[in-house]
Design an enzyme around this catalytic site. Structure first.
Site, PDB file in Angstrom:
ATOM      1  N   GLU A  42       0.794  -1.231   0.000  1.00 56.69           N
ATOM      2  CA  GLU A  42       0.000   0.000   0.000  1.00 56.69           C
ATOM      3  C   GLU A  42       0.827   1.281   0.000  1.00 56.69           C
ATOM      4  O   GLU A  42       0.819   2.034   0.982  1.00 56.69           O
ATOM      5  CB  GLU A  42      -0.963   0.014   1.202  1.00 56.69           C
ATOM      6  CG  GLU A  42      -1.983  -1.103   1.155  1.00 56.69           C
ATOM      7  CD  GLU A  42      -3.116  -0.944   2.183  1.00 56.69           C
ATOM      8  OE1 GLU A  42      -3.089   0.017   2.974  1.00 56.69           O
ATOM      9  OE2 GLU A  42      -4.025  -1.780   2.180  1.00 56.69           O
ATOM     10  N   GLU A  78      -5.275  -8.668   0.441  1.00 57.35           N
ATOM     11  CA  GLU A  78      -5.956  -8.393   1.714  1.00 57.35           C
ATOM     12  C   GLU A  78      -7.430  -8.142   1.463  1.00 57.35           C
ATOM     13  O   GLU A  78      -7.801  -7.424   0.531  1.00 57.35           O
ATOM     14  CB  GLU A  78      -5.418  -7.121   2.401  1.00 57.35           C
ATOM     15  CG  GLU A  78      -4.092  -7.275   3.073  1.00 57.35           C
ATOM     16  CD  GLU A  78      -3.613  -5.969   3.726  1.00 57.35           C
ATOM     17  OE1 GLU A  78      -4.454  -5.120   4.106  1.00 57.35           O
ATOM     18  OE2 GLU A  78      -2.396  -5.804   3.838  1.00 57.35           O
TER      19      GLU A  78
HETATM   20  C1  BGP Z   1      -3.186  -3.004   5.530  1.00 58.21           C
HETATM   21  C2  BGP Z   1      -2.896  -2.835   6.969  1.00 58.21           C
HETATM   22  C3  BGP Z   1      -4.104  -3.325   7.686  1.00 58.21           C
HETATM   23  C4  BGP Z   1      -5.328  -2.516   7.292  1.00 58.21           C
HETATM   24  C5  BGP Z   1      -5.462  -2.386   5.801  1.00 58.21           C
HETATM   25  C6  BGP Z   1      -6.452  -1.318   5.450  1.00 58.21           C
HETATM   26  O1  BGP Z   1      -2.128  -3.099   4.674  1.00 58.21           O
HETATM   27  O2  BGP Z   1      -1.704  -3.424   7.380  1.00 58.21           O
HETATM   28  O3  BGP Z   1      -3.905  -3.336   9.049  1.00 58.21           O
HETATM   29  O4  BGP Z   1      -5.202  -1.252   7.859  1.00 58.21           O
HETATM   30  O5  BGP Z   1      -4.238  -2.134   5.162  1.00 58.21           O
HETATM   31  O6  BGP Z   1      -6.516  -1.126   4.071  1.00 58.21           O
HETATM   32  P1  BGP Z   1      -6.850   0.297   3.426  1.00 58.21           P
HETATM   33  O7  BGP Z   1      -5.710   1.141   3.831  1.00 58.21           O
HETATM   34  O8  BGP Z   1      -6.918  -0.005   1.994  1.00 58.21           O
HETATM   35  O9  BGP Z   1      -8.129   0.767   3.982  1.00 58.21           O
END
Ligand code: BGP
Length: 449
Positions: free
Chosen positions: A163, A354
């Site tokens: 991310e 995820e």
């Molecule tokens: C992950 C984090 C998670 C969660 C997720 C949320 O990579 O490690 O703990 O927070 O991202 O995803 P998003 O940021 O797309 O909402």
């Protein structure tokens, strides 16, 4: 019709969120070790110092994974456990830990999938300017090469970065996440370019050094826009908006990162908005490095917003919509549209790296953790993913976030995403109903959904 026979089923985690042992056995400090200790950064002043104590309890955790039937386990390596200063000297004890963990997984029939960087940036490198330093992509390349040399006899699946949208957007743009910085636009452009280069150099280092044929990708997130109805116009609008980028907050977009990495060019709008400031950052050969071929496009997807909304999900379209304990809307067709749109644009297999739901879990009086909402959520989302696969999207797998409850960054420990419940006071683990249920999904390749 169903998912392919070799569909990847598993669950995910990240080093800082579960390991603990933050200053043990020679590990160097990272930005989350430091900034979580600053007042006001994390809810209730919590930190990842101990987290799930996975560093000491990994054997038990692998045993529970096996009980759940997990076939693939996505985890991250803590950069400073291997290279305490970010580059240079290797910490043998850190290497031993990951070797033992990989062995334990493999002995139990679980294939490890490694993310090299899930936000826990080495503090020593941060002090040298971090991603703003034009050497930062070389530092990451060195780290990637070290990991590949050390672990590629055991690990075949690699993800470079997790991310970039979020660690740049929240860490360096709005300053909520470590290292809590608000940067100027030229700085954001420069660090983005360096991160993209770091990704590309790491892909090359993995390809060059791997002892077994590697499978390489990255794990971005990004907005998923769904059509408010099935008319051609709305579908087109959703597709367009899913890859659009804006002059502010653009680091959260899909195309800012995905286009350079897969298509080898920044989106046209980026040059419209940033002109020579961006152009001057790009040296000869950079785009070739950045777009070094990858084997899959990871996607971390939890929710979507519809073309019918005015301001994304915060609008009337979602009045009364079910929400998870992070207050994120639950939008059943998120995986359907995102897998479809991402595959159409990027034409590489899509791996859901995820997806999951934080619920208000607790151990009931009968000693079990009943989480029907999570089962319902995964059922709905996986149904959508299956439909996308049936309609031709190349979907490679699905990894539930997360294998166990853990440190949810600035939200601390309240938000429970796990298939395994963790009592943080005793470190006792309990497999939730959803964990037992997920076994059936895996065993039947989701024929039961
Ligand atoms: C992950 C984090 C998670 C969660 C997720 C949320 O990579 O490690 O703990 O927070 O991202 O995803 P998003 O940021 O797309 O909402």
């Amino acid at each position: 019709m169903s998912f392919k026979k070799d569909f990847i089923w598993g669950a995910a985690s990240a080093a800082y969120q579960i390991e603990g042992a933050y200053d043990e056995d020679g590990k160097g400090l990272n930005i989350w070790d430091l900034y979580s200790h600053e007042e006001g950064v994390v809810a209730h002043g919590e930190t990842g110092d101990v987290a799930c104590d996975h560093y000491h309890r990994y054997k038990e955790d692998v045993r529970l994974m096996k009980e759940i039937g997990i076939k693939y386990y996505r985890m991250s390596i803590s950069w400073t456990r291997i290279l305490p200063k970010g580059t240079g000297e290797i910490n043998r004890k850190g290497v031993d830990f990951y070797n033992s963990l990989f062995d334990e997984l493999i002995t139990n029939g679980i294939e490890p999938m490694v993310t090299l960087f899930h936000w826990d940036y080495p503090y020593e490198l941060h002090c040298k300017g971090g991603w703003l330093n034009d050497e930062s992509s070389d530092w990451f390349e060195e780290y990637a090469a070290v990991c590949v040399k050390l672990f590629s006899d055991k690990v075949r699946y690699w993800m470079t970065i997790n991310e970039p949208q979020v660690f740049v957007g929240l860490g360096y743009d709005n300053g909520e996440f470590a290292p809590c910085i608000k940067s100027s636009l030229p700085e954001i452009l420069r660090m983005s370019h360096n991160i993209l280069l770091a990704h590309g150099k790491a892909v090359r280092a993995i390809r060059a050094g791997a002892k077994r044929e590697p499978v390489i990708g990255f794990a971005p997130t990004g907005p998923c826009i769904t059509p408010k109805d099935n008319t051609v116009e709305e579908i087109e609008k959703a597709r367009y908006q899913s890859f659009d980028m804006w002059p502010k907050g653009f680091v959260f977009s899909n195309s800012w990162w995905g286009d350079p990495i897969v298509l080898g060019k920044y989106p046209d709008k980026a040059f419209e908005y940033f002109g020579d400031t961006l152009r001057n950052l790009i040296k000869d050969g950079d785009m070739e490095i950045i777009s070094s071929p990858i084997d899959f496009y990871g996607a971390n997807i939890y929710r979507s917003s519809s073309t019918g909304t005015v301001n994304g999900y915060d609008s009337n379209e979602y009045i009364g919509c079910p929400r998870n304990s992070m207050d994120w809307v639950i939008t059943d067709d998120a995986l359907y549209w995102s897998a479809k749109f991402l595959y159409e644009r990027y034409k590489v297999p899509i791996l859901i790296t995820e997806n999951g739901m934080p619920c208000h879990d607790r151990v009931s009086l009968d000693g079990k953790v009943h989480d029907p909402n999570r089962i319902d959520y995964v059922t709905r989302y996986v149904k959508g993913l299956k439909k996308a696969a049936e309609e031709g999207a190349d979907v490679m797998g699905y990894l539930y976030w997360s294998i166990m409850d853990n440190f949810e960054w600035t939200s601390g420990y309240d938000k429970r995403f796990g298939l395994i419940y963790v009592d943080y006071l005793t470190q006792e683990r309990t497999i939730k109903d959803s964990g037992y249920w997920y076994k059936g999904v895996i065993d039947s390749n989701a024929e039961n959904i």
